[in-house]
Scaffold this motif. Structure first.
Motif, PDB file in Angstrom:
ATOM      1  N   UNK A   1      -3.540  -7.999   3.519  1.00 11.18           N
ATOM      2  CA  UNK A   1      -4.892  -8.475   3.853  1.00 11.18           C
ATOM      3  C   UNK A   1      -5.610  -7.515   4.790  1.00 11.18           C
ATOM      4  N   UNK A   2      -4.914  -7.068   5.831  1.00 13.56           N
ATOM      5  CA  UNK A   2      -5.537  -6.132   6.783  1.00 13.56           C
ATOM      6  C   UNK A   2      -5.888  -4.815   6.100  1.00 13.56           C
ATOM      7  N   UNK A   3      -5.006  -4.317   5.260  1.00  7.55           N
ATOM      8  CA  UNK A   3      -5.259  -3.055   4.566  1.00  7.55           C
ATOM      9  C   UNK A   3      -6.456  -3.179   3.624  1.00  7.55           C
ATOM     10  N   UNK A   4      -6.544  -4.277   2.908  1.00  5.68           N
ATOM     11  CA  UNK A   4      -7.682  -4.477   2.004  1.00  5.68           C
ATOM     12  C   UNK A   4      -8.989  -4.647   2.762  1.00  5.68           C
ATOM     13  N   UNK A   5      -8.938  -5.365   3.893  1.00  2.00           N
ATOM     14  CA  UNK A   5     -10.162  -5.502   4.704  1.00  2.00           C
ATOM     15  C   UNK A   5     -10.663  -4.143   5.171  1.00  2.00           C
ATOM     16  N   UNK A   6      -9.750  -3.312   5.652  1.00  2.09           N
ATOM     17  CA  UNK A   6     -10.140  -1.978   6.103  1.00  2.09           C
ATOM     18  C   UNK A   6     -10.694  -1.146   4.956  1.00  2.09           C
ATOM     19  N   UNK A   7     -10.050  -1.218   3.813  1.00  2.00           N
ATOM     20  CA  UNK A   7     -10.504  -0.465   2.650  1.00  2.00           C
ATOM     21  C   UNK A   7     -11.892  -0.920   2.209  1.00  2.00           C
ATOM     22  N   UNK A   8     -12.087  -2.222   2.107  1.00 10.86           N
ATOM     23  CA  UNK A   8     -13.364  -2.754   1.638  1.00 10.86           C
ATOM     24  C   UNK A   8     -14.481  -2.578   2.653  1.00 10.86           C
ATOM     25  N   UNK A   9     -14.145  -2.494   3.912  1.00 14.89           N
ATOM     26  CA  UNK A   9     -15.150  -2.327   4.959  1.00 14.89           C
ATOM     27  C   UNK A   9     -15.615  -0.885   5.067  1.00 14.89           C
ATOM     28  N   UNK A  10     -14.881   0.027   4.491  1.00 14.03           N
ATOM     29  CA  UNK A  10     -15.235   1.428   4.608  1.00 14.03           C
ATOM     30  C   UNK A  10     -14.995   1.912   6.012  1.00 14.03           C
ATOM     31  N   UNK A  11     -15.893   2.716   6.532  1.00 16.97           N
ATOM     32  CA  UNK A  11     -15.716   3.294   7.859  1.00 16.97           C
ATOM     33  C   UNK A  11     -16.183   2.362   8.981  1.00 16.97           C
ATOM     34  N   UNK A  12     -16.768   1.238   8.646  1.00 21.18           N
ATOM     35  CA  UNK A  12     -17.292   0.327   9.666  1.00 21.18           C
ATOM     36  C   UNK A  12     -16.207  -0.168  10.604  1.00 21.18           C
ATOM     37  N   UNK A  13     -14.995  -0.377  10.098  1.00 18.41           N
ATOM     38  CA  UNK A  13     -13.924  -0.906  10.932  1.00 18.41           C
ATOM     39  C   UNK A  13     -12.901   0.164  11.293  1.00 18.41           C
ATOM     40  N   UNK A  14     -13.247   1.423  11.122  1.00 17.31           N
ATOM     41  CA  UNK A  14     -12.331   2.511  11.435  1.00 17.31           C
ATOM     42  C   UNK A  14     -12.135   2.615  12.949  1.00 17.31           C
ATOM     43  N   UNK A  15     -10.907   2.817  13.357  1.00 18.84           N
ATOM     44  CA  UNK A  15     -10.605   2.977  14.770  1.00 18.84           C
ATOM     45  C   UNK A  15      -9.680   4.176  14.955  1.00 18.84           C
ATOM     46  N   UNK A  16      -9.936   4.964  15.974  1.00 12.48           N
ATOM     47  CA  UNK A  16      -9.098   6.117  16.250  1.00 12.48           C
ATOM     48  C   UNK A  16      -7.665   5.678  16.570  1.00 12.48           C
ATOM     49  N   UNK A  17      -7.486   4.444  16.980  1.00 11.09           N
ATOM     50  CA  UNK A  17      -6.138   3.943  17.269  1.00 11.09           C
ATOM     51  C   UNK A  17      -5.289   3.833  16.011  1.00 11.09           C
TER      52      UNK A  17
END
Length: 78
Positions: free
Chosen positions: A28-44
């Motif tokens: 779920x977390x991986x798909x959310x990040x993928x679908x959100x694009x760079x909006x939820x990208x974190x350097x962490x």
């Protein structure tokens, strides 16, 4: 609400996913990040060695810091 779905994914991903404690949450977390694009990208989320390599390549870093980073990249255990 959760829904069960069947999707085909690479065997290597399945093998890696088996080592995770909560596989559904990981997917779920991986798909959310993928679908959100760079909006939820974190350097962490970037691996430490990748960050160190990026810093080492910058022009605005002192030679002393570059030497320390290079030593960590060369001798690091990650």
């Amino acid at each position: 609400m959760k829904v069960n779905r069947t999707y085909s994914i690479d065997v290597t991903l399945v093998q890696q996913l088996r080592s995770r404690r909560n596989q559904s949450d990981t997917v779920c977390r991986a798909l959310r990040l993928f679908l959100a694009g760079e909006d939820e990208y974190s350097v962490s989320q970037v691996a430490t060695r990748r960050l160190l390599a990026a810093l080492h390549a910058r022009q605005d870093i002192s030679e002393q810091l570059k030497a320390v980073i290079l030593a960590e990249l060369t001798n690091g255990s990650e």
